[in-house]
Every structure is written in C-alpha cells, then in structure tokens.
Write an enzyme that holds these catalytic residues in place. Structure first.
Site, PDB file in Angstrom:
ATOM      1  N   CYS A  11       0.860  -1.191   0.000  1.00 12.74           N
ATOM      2  CA  CYS A  11       0.000   0.000   0.000  1.00 12.74           C
ATOM      3  C   CYS A  11       0.903   1.251   0.000  1.00 12.74           C
ATOM      4  O   CYS A  11       1.744   1.402  -0.878  1.00 12.74           O
ATOM      5  CB  CYS A  11      -0.934  -0.066   1.198  1.00 12.74           C
ATOM      6  SG  CYS A  11      -2.204   1.209   1.301  1.00 12.74           S
ATOM      7  N   ASP A  17      -8.380  -2.836  -8.551  1.00 17.48           N
ATOM      8  CA  ASP A  17      -8.032  -1.917  -7.458  1.00 17.48           C
ATOM      9  C   ASP A  17      -8.717  -0.577  -7.702  1.00 17.48           C
ATOM     10  O   ASP A  17      -8.391   0.140  -8.656  1.00 17.48           O
ATOM     11  CB  ASP A  17      -6.514  -1.736  -7.420  1.00 17.48           C
ATOM     12  CG  ASP A  17      -6.026  -1.018  -6.171  1.00 17.48           C
ATOM     13  OD1 ASP A  17      -6.764  -0.151  -5.651  1.00 17.48           O
ATOM     14  OD2 ASP A  17      -4.907  -1.315  -5.719  1.00 17.48           O
ATOM     15  N   HIS A  43      -7.443  -3.832  -4.169  1.00 17.65           N
ATOM     16  CA  HIS A  43      -6.413  -3.253  -3.314  1.00 17.65           C
ATOM     17  C   HIS A  43      -6.284  -4.058  -2.024  1.00 17.65           C
ATOM     18  O   HIS A  43      -7.275  -4.509  -1.453  1.00 17.65           O
ATOM     19  CB  HIS A  43      -6.776  -1.801  -2.980  1.00 17.65           C
ATOM     20  CG  HIS A  43      -5.644  -1.028  -2.379  1.00 17.65           C
ATOM     21  ND1 HIS A  43      -4.582  -0.577  -3.124  1.00 17.65           N
ATOM     22  CD2 HIS A  43      -5.395  -0.649  -1.092  1.00 17.65           C
ATOM     23  CE1 HIS A  43      -3.736   0.062  -2.334  1.00 17.65           C
ATOM     24  NE2 HIS A  43      -4.196   0.022  -1.105  1.00 17.65           N
TER      25      HIS A  43
END
Length: 223
Positions: free
Chosen positions: A117, A164, A191
């Site tokens: 991330c 995502d 994600h």
C-alpha cells in the site's frame, strides 16, 4: 519470533522497528514497509513469514514521527485515521527512517525491501533514491505512478490488482511505459489483496505474488 528494537535516523529521530530473526542460517535481509495502518499484527506476521524463509526482516515504524505505537485495524475509522497519519509523514522523512532500517541490518547480508500500500510507494522510492539495497518489491503502491520518471537502482518488481479502486490501470500503464525494466504483475484482485485481515484479501493472488517475490529475493539476495 520477533521483537521491537530502536533505530536512529540520520536526522537524530529515534523510532521503533519490529525485527524478526530466522531460526537457522540467514540467507539475506529484508526491510518491510508498512501500510497506512502502522506496524500492526499483519506487518509483524509478514516479517515473521520472511524470517521463516531464512531472511532477517525489519519493519520500521514510520508513523513514530507524528505518533508512536500506532497499530490500526482495517475498519472504516482505521482507514480514515491511517490516511490522516500518512498525510503527516512526508516521503523524505519516510526514506530517512527506511535508510535507518537498511543500516540496522548491517553489511553482512544483501538487503532487499518490500512495501505494501503506502509502503509500496515508499519501497519504490527507496529503490530509486537510497543506497544499500540489492532488490525491491512493491505491492499496490498508489503513488508509484507519480514517481514513474525515477528509475530504480536495483532490480524491482511490482504487484497490482486489476480491480483496485485506488489505482487505475492507466496509472499502472504509466509505470510500465516509463520503466520497461521494472517487472510488473497484474492480478484478478483489488487493493490490499495480500493482507489476510482485509475483506479484499485474495488467497490465490497473494500466494502467486508471494512466490514471485520470494523468487525475486532468492535471485538477488542470496549467494
């Protein structure tokens, strides 16, 4: 398997880091860069997993510059707080702390870096700007496209999810076009697909990405 240790960055800032040591022979070292949720149980488990594979692993607490002992979950309130905390830590400061983690691993082993991330973006920048690394891996780093003009100094692998919602495919293609030497992989996932504490966790994609990541580190860190 691991424990918290203290690091000191080049500007004098002192921060905590979670360090996991293999039970047997150390084959290499890996700096693990957190998501926006701190060095929480998931990131610690990632470190422990790499230690189980023979790598000395360390995860610097990048939020220590604004607030210490941050350990968030993945509910909506945690996401909001994590985003706010990330906004208070600039990339320059994050790289200072990342450099401290690299230095803490010593010079006896080749060092790689992996981030998830926000940490994926930090890991990419570390590969471009920092010394002391031999390989890098980034998982769904949302700001990597913003730095696509910067070329990594070490072999770099990136993982992205096709669905995502935070990273459009146009951003991934921008990175691919700007950095053809960077190995990019796409997965039928969203994600955070690597994190088994998130609703977006995709077991198959996570397993394939981890196998590729370990192969990347095996090639560039061992021997």
């Amino acid at each position: 398997m691991g424990e918290f240790v203290q690091l000191t960055a080049a500007d004098g800032h002192r921060l905590q880091a979670y360090k996991a040591v293999p039970g047997g022979t150390v084959e290499g070292a890996i700096v693990v860069i957190q998501e926006i949720f701190g060095v929480n149980s998931h990131i610690r488990s990632v470190c422990d997993g790499f230690a189980g594979d023979g790598y000395l692993a360390i995860a610097p607490a990048l939020f220590d510059r604004t607030e210490r002992d941050i350990e968030l979950g993945y509910a909506a309130d945690d996401i909001a707080r994590g985003r706010a905390l990330k906004g208070e830590v600039g990339y320059d400061e994050a790289l200072l702390d990342t450099a401290a983690a690299i230095a803490a691993l010593g010079d006896r082993h080749r060092v790689g870096i992996v981030g998830y991330c926000w940490g994926g973006s930090v890991a990419y920048l570390a590969a471009c700007r920092l010394d002391g690394l031999s390989a890098a891996v980034g998982y769904y780093g949302g700001q990597i496209a913003d730095f696509a003009a910067e070329t990594p100094k070490v072999p770099t692998m990136l993982h992205f999810g096709r669905s995502d919602a935070s990273i459009p495919m146009a951003a991934v293609e921008k990175v691919r076009a700007a950095q053809p030497g960077v190995e990019c992989h796409l997965y039928d996932a969203g994600h955070g697909f690597n994190c088994d504490q998130r609703g977006s966790y995709d077991k198959t994609s996570a397993a394939v990405a981890r196998e590729r990541t370990l192969s990347h580190f095996l090639q560039h860190l061992r021997g």
